[in-house]
Scaffold this motif. Structure first.
Motif, PDB file in Angstrom:
ATOM      1  N   MET A   1       0.838  -1.211   0.000  1.00 59.45           N
ATOM      2  CA  MET A   1       0.000   0.000   0.000  1.00 59.45           C
ATOM      3  C   MET A   1       0.868   1.254   0.000  1.00 59.45           C
ATOM      4  SD  MET A   1      -2.926  -0.947   2.809  1.00 59.45           S
ATOM      5  CE  MET A   1      -3.642   0.684   2.624  1.00 59.45           C
ATOM      6  N   ALA A   2       0.382   2.312  -0.613  1.00 56.92           N
ATOM      7  CA  ALA A   2       1.115   3.567  -0.602  1.00 56.92           C
ATOM      8  C   ALA A   2       1.098   4.154   0.803  1.00 56.92           C
ATOM      9  CB  ALA A   2       0.470   4.549  -1.575  1.00 56.92           C
ATOM     10  N   ALA A   3       2.224   4.762   1.165  1.00 60.77           N
ATOM     11  CA  ALA A   3       2.327   5.362   2.494  1.00 60.77           C
ATOM     12  C   ALA A   3       1.656   6.735   2.493  1.00 60.77           C
ATOM     13  CB  ALA A   3       3.792   5.501   2.879  1.00 60.77           C
ATOM     14  N   ASN A 121       3.140  -1.502  -3.948  1.00 65.04           N
ATOM     15  CA  ASN A 121       4.004  -0.352  -4.253  1.00 65.04           C
ATOM     16  C   ASN A 121       5.428  -0.857  -4.469  1.00 65.04           C
ATOM     17  OD1 ASN A 121       5.327   2.060  -4.525  1.00 65.04           O
ATOM     18  ND2 ASN A 121       4.866   2.829  -2.472  1.00 65.04           N
ATOM     19  N   VAL A 122       5.889  -0.867  -5.698  1.00 58.91           N
ATOM     20  CA  VAL A 122       7.215  -1.427  -5.995  1.00 58.91           C
ATOM     21  C   VAL A 122       8.346  -0.466  -5.637  1.00 58.91           C
ATOM     22  CG1 VAL A 122       6.387  -2.966  -7.800  1.00 58.91           C
ATOM     23  CG2 VAL A 122       7.111  -0.641  -8.404  1.00 58.91           C
ATOM     24  N   VAL A 123       8.017   0.732  -5.128  1.00 58.20           N
ATOM     25  CA  VAL A 123       9.060   1.644  -4.655  1.00 58.20           C
ATOM     26  C   VAL A 123       8.959   1.838  -3.144  1.00 58.20           C
ATOM     27  CG1 VAL A 123       9.342   2.793  -6.875  1.00 58.20           C
ATOM     28  CG2 VAL A 123       7.704   3.722  -5.217  1.00 58.20           C
ATOM     29  N   THR A 124       8.427   0.855  -2.438  1.00 59.24           N
ATOM     30  CA  THR A 124       8.468   0.895  -0.972  1.00 59.24           C
ATOM     31  C   THR A 124       9.913   0.984  -0.498  1.00 59.24           C
ATOM     32  OG1 THR A 124       6.420  -0.369  -0.732  1.00 59.24           O
ATOM     33  CG2 THR A 124       7.929  -0.409   1.133  1.00 59.24           C
ATOM     34  N   VAL A 125      10.815   0.290  -1.185  1.00 54.81           N
ATOM     35  CA  VAL A 125      12.247   0.321  -0.877  1.00 54.81           C
ATOM     36  C   VAL A 125      12.988   0.899  -2.071  1.00 54.81           C
ATOM     37  CG1 VAL A 125      14.260  -1.019  -0.180  1.00 54.81           C
ATOM     38  CG2 VAL A 125      11.966  -1.765   0.508  1.00 54.81           C
ATOM     39  N   VAL A 126      13.827   1.907  -1.814  1.00 56.08           N
ATOM     40  CA  VAL A 126      14.632   2.512  -2.866  1.00 56.08           C
ATOM     41  C   VAL A 126      16.087   2.531  -2.410  1.00 56.08           C
ATOM     42  CG1 VAL A 126      14.977   4.504  -4.373  1.00 56.08           C
ATOM     43  CG2 VAL A 126      12.675   3.956  -3.553  1.00 56.08           C
ATOM     44  N   SER A 127      16.945   1.982  -3.255  1.00 56.66           N
ATOM     45  CA  SER A 127      18.369   1.869  -2.942  1.00 56.66           C
ATOM     46  C   SER A 127      19.178   2.707  -3.921  1.00 56.66           C
ATOM     47  CB  SER A 127      18.798   0.397  -3.037  1.00 56.66           C
ATOM     48  OG  SER A 127      20.196   0.265  -2.968  1.00 56.66           O
ATOM     49  N   PHE A 128      20.105   3.487  -3.382  1.00 55.53           N
ATOM     50  CA  PHE A 128      20.997   4.282  -4.212  1.00 55.53           C
ATOM     51  C   PHE A 128      22.400   3.706  -4.105  1.00 55.53           C
ATOM     52  CE2 PHE A 128      17.406   7.004  -3.949  1.00 55.53           C
ATOM     53  CZ  PHE A 128      17.449   7.830  -5.059  1.00 55.53           C
ATOM     54  N   GLY A 129      22.836   3.044  -5.154  1.00 51.27           N
ATOM     55  CA  GLY A 129      24.143   2.407  -5.158  1.00 51.27           C
ATOM     56  C   GLY A 129      24.296   1.534  -6.386  1.00 51.27           C
ATOM     57  N   PRO A 130      25.490   0.983  -6.596  1.00 52.90           N
ATOM     58  CA  PRO A 130      25.759   0.232  -7.835  1.00 52.90           C
ATOM     59  C   PRO A 130      25.119  -1.140  -7.894  1.00 52.90           C
ATOM     60  CG  PRO A 130      27.663   0.164  -6.389  1.00 52.90           C
ATOM     61  CD  PRO A 130      26.686   1.106  -5.743  1.00 52.90           C
ATOM     62  N   SER A 131      24.660  -1.663  -6.761  1.00 53.32           N
ATOM     63  CA  SER A 131      24.089  -3.015  -6.742  1.00 53.32           C
ATOM     64  C   SER A 131      23.110  -3.129  -5.578  1.00 53.32           C
ATOM     65  CB  SER A 131      25.192  -4.071  -6.615  1.00 53.32           C
ATOM     66  OG  SER A 131      25.947  -3.872  -5.434  1.00 53.32           O
ATOM     67  N   LEU A 132      22.401  -4.260  -5.542  1.00 54.99           N
ATOM     68  CA  LEU A 132      21.429  -4.485  -4.478  1.00 54.99           C
ATOM     69  C   LEU A 132      22.138  -4.856  -3.180  1.00 54.99           C
ATOM     70  CD1 LEU A 132      18.487  -4.885  -3.514  1.00 54.99           C
ATOM     71  CD2 LEU A 132      18.651  -7.252  -4.321  1.00 54.99           C
ATOM     72  N   PHE A 133      21.877  -4.104  -2.122  1.00 54.58           N
ATOM     73  CA  PHE A 133      22.468  -4.403  -0.830  1.00 54.58           C
ATOM     74  C   PHE A 133      21.777  -5.625  -0.227  1.00 54.58           C
ATOM     75  CE2 PHE A 133      23.177   0.142  -1.435  1.00 54.58           C
ATOM     76  CZ  PHE A 133      24.542   0.241  -1.175  1.00 54.58           C
ATOM     77  N   ALA A 234       8.588  13.580  -3.086  1.00 57.82           N
ATOM     78  CA  ALA A 234       7.570  13.307  -4.100  1.00 57.82           C
ATOM     79  C   ALA A 234       6.381  12.531  -3.532  1.00 57.82           C
ATOM     80  CB  ALA A 234       8.185  12.538  -5.266  1.00 57.82           C
ATOM     81  N   ASP A 235       6.501  12.073  -2.290  1.00 54.73           N
ATOM     82  CA  ASP A 235       5.398  11.351  -1.620  1.00 54.73           C
ATOM     83  C   ASP A 235       4.911  10.156  -2.441  1.00 54.73           C
ATOM     84  OD1 ASP A 235       5.352  13.042   0.623  1.00 54.73           O
ATOM     85  OD2 ASP A 235       4.070  14.492  -0.408  1.00 54.73           O
ATOM     86  N   LEU A 236       5.866   9.291  -2.788  1.00 51.15           N
ATOM     87  CA  LEU A 236       5.548   8.107  -3.590  1.00 51.15           C
ATOM     88  C   LEU A 236       5.280   6.874  -2.731  1.00 51.15           C
ATOM     89  CD1 LEU A 236       8.258   8.566  -6.388  1.00 51.15           C
ATOM     90  CD2 LEU A 236       5.842   9.253  -6.436  1.00 51.15           C
ATOM     91  N   GLY A 237       5.292   7.043  -1.423  1.00 53.66           N
ATOM     92  CA  GLY A 237       5.040   5.920  -0.529  1.00 53.66           C
ATOM     93  C   GLY A 237       6.275   5.119  -0.182  1.00 53.66           C
ATOM     94  N   SER A 238       7.463   5.617  -0.480  1.00 57.39           N
ATOM     95  CA  SER A 238       8.700   4.906  -0.137  1.00 57.39           C
ATOM     96  C   SER A 238       8.940   4.999   1.361  1.00 57.39           C
ATOM     97  CB  SER A 238       9.885   5.496  -0.898  1.00 57.39           C
ATOM     98  OG  SER A 238       9.676   5.399  -2.293  1.00 57.39           O
TER      99      SER A 238
END
Length: 377
Positions: A1-3, A121-133, A234-238
């Motif tokens: 669900m969106a936050a 919501n596929v952007v509940t988790v957003v990671s900034f980096g070269p690979s998946l932590f 942006a209030d995307l629910g992340s």
């Protein structure tokens, strides 16, 4: 669900490589600090005093400001028993909460599964980096991984003609769809591909909606934090953001290298928190900073080698600032293989965040019950 706007949000900043505890939170009144740091010790007149016992590295001035505001908690002696002093194994333990075996699920991936079990919501988790932590990795849990500037994030961003781009993206979607429902690797590739297409479509609006007067430093970590701010505003629910900076693996040339790393981190954080405050989006955010281990008590003449216990920092508007736990003894007889002996389990820090911030039952996520430092209001 969106936050909703005020759902609690966690930002994790991983200090990769093994941050030096003694030169970050300096026990400047302890003569054993000087005895053990003849080569890399910080001069007394440069230490930023927090109180009568401890001070920050001079490059951590922006973090000192947050401390003075009462919004920075320092957890002392954090780690776990029998540290392997291996970057890969230790980071894996922090990521999976499995010190006795190789884990298969990341602790924050489990959190995401609790937040959004139906993947609404596929952007509940957003990671900034070269690979998946690894901390974010759980089968079936989508993570939006941004490897560069958010403005360039997505599939085939260089194709500007809309009809051509739509045609190519449709081909990707039809390629991934038949894989769903099949076993093993094909199922994973299929769902990951479709989730990535959906996530890219959602996140592309964040830079378009973003407007700020805050000028971030031109450093890798500041660019990541600016990206996190864009998505959050942006209030995307992340609900969970993850990024890293390093390497803090200062075997040689620790000075000035260690200070430069902390300068980049703290200046980036200062811009990030200023940005959130100016947009009235800071109240529901806390930031967790950790490293896989501390470093050896005695320097090696140029730097410091792998250690055990280290500090964990948590900052934010809802944080109850101060020291938590005890700084481990520097006495030779109390060290473990020359390292500070951990006296606070990292899973206790996680448990405080899980139960008091994210309102989840910590036990199934961290794998047990651990003492929780009370650093949240």
């Amino acid at each position: 669900m969106a936050a909703t706007k005020k759902d609690p949000v966690l930002v994790v900043l991983q200090l990769s490589g093994g941050n030096d505890y003694l030169n970050s939170v300096i026990p400047y009144n302890n003569p054993l600090y000087r005895d053990n740091r003849p080569a890399v010790g910080i001069p007394d007149d440069q230490i930023l005093h927090l109180d009568n016992n401890y001070g920050f590295h001079p490059s951590m001035a922006p973090l000192k400001k947050i401390w003075d505001e009462g919004k920075l908690a320092i957890m002392h002696g954090v780690g776990y028993a029998n540290s392997p002093r291996s970057h890969f194994r230790s980071m894996d333990i922090w990521h999976t909460c499995e010190p006795d075996k190789v884990g298969t699920e990341g602790w924050l991936g489990r959190v995401a599964r609790e937040f959004d079990p139906k993947k609404e919501n596929v952007v509940t988790v957003v990671s900034f980096g070269p690979s998946l932590f690894r901390a974010l990795s759980v089968p079936g849990v989508p993570v939006a991984c941004v490897a560069g500037p958010l403005e360039k994030y997505g599939f085939l961003p260089t194709i500007q003609e809309q009809a051509q781009r739509a045609k190519v993206l449709d081909r990707f979607a039809r390629m991934y769809t038949p894989m769903v429902g099949r076993s093993g690797v094909m199922e994973f590739l299929g769902t990951t591909g479709l989730d990535s297409l959906a996530g890219a479509d959602i996140l592309k609006v964040a830079p378009q909606k973003y407007a700020s007067t805050v000028k971030y430093p031109d450093t890798p970590i500041a660019r990541k934090l600016r990206g996190i701010s864009q998505v959050h505003l942006a209030d995307l629910g992340s609900r969970i953001f993850y990024c890293d900076h390093g390497s803090f693996d200062t075997h040689a040339s620790q000075n000035p290298g260690h200070g430069n790393l902390w300068r980049d981190v703290t200046e980036g954080l200062d811009s990030f928190m200023t940005d959130l405050r100016q947009h009235d989006h800071a109240d529901n955010v806390i930031v967790l900073l950790f490293s896989e281990f501390g470093r050896r008590v005695h320097d090696n003449g140029s730097g410091t080698d792998h250690g055990a216990a280290g500090p964990v920092f948590v900052l934010g508007e809802q944080v109850k600032g101060g020291h938590y736990g005890e700084y481990p003894s520097l006495k030779a007889e109390d060290l473990v293989q020359g390292d500070l002996n951990p006296n606070m389990d990292f899973r206790g820090v996680y448990s405080t965040i899980l139960e008091r911030w994210l309102k989840l039952d910590a036990k199934p996520i961290v794998g047990g019950t651990f003492e929780q430092p009370a650093f949240l209001n």
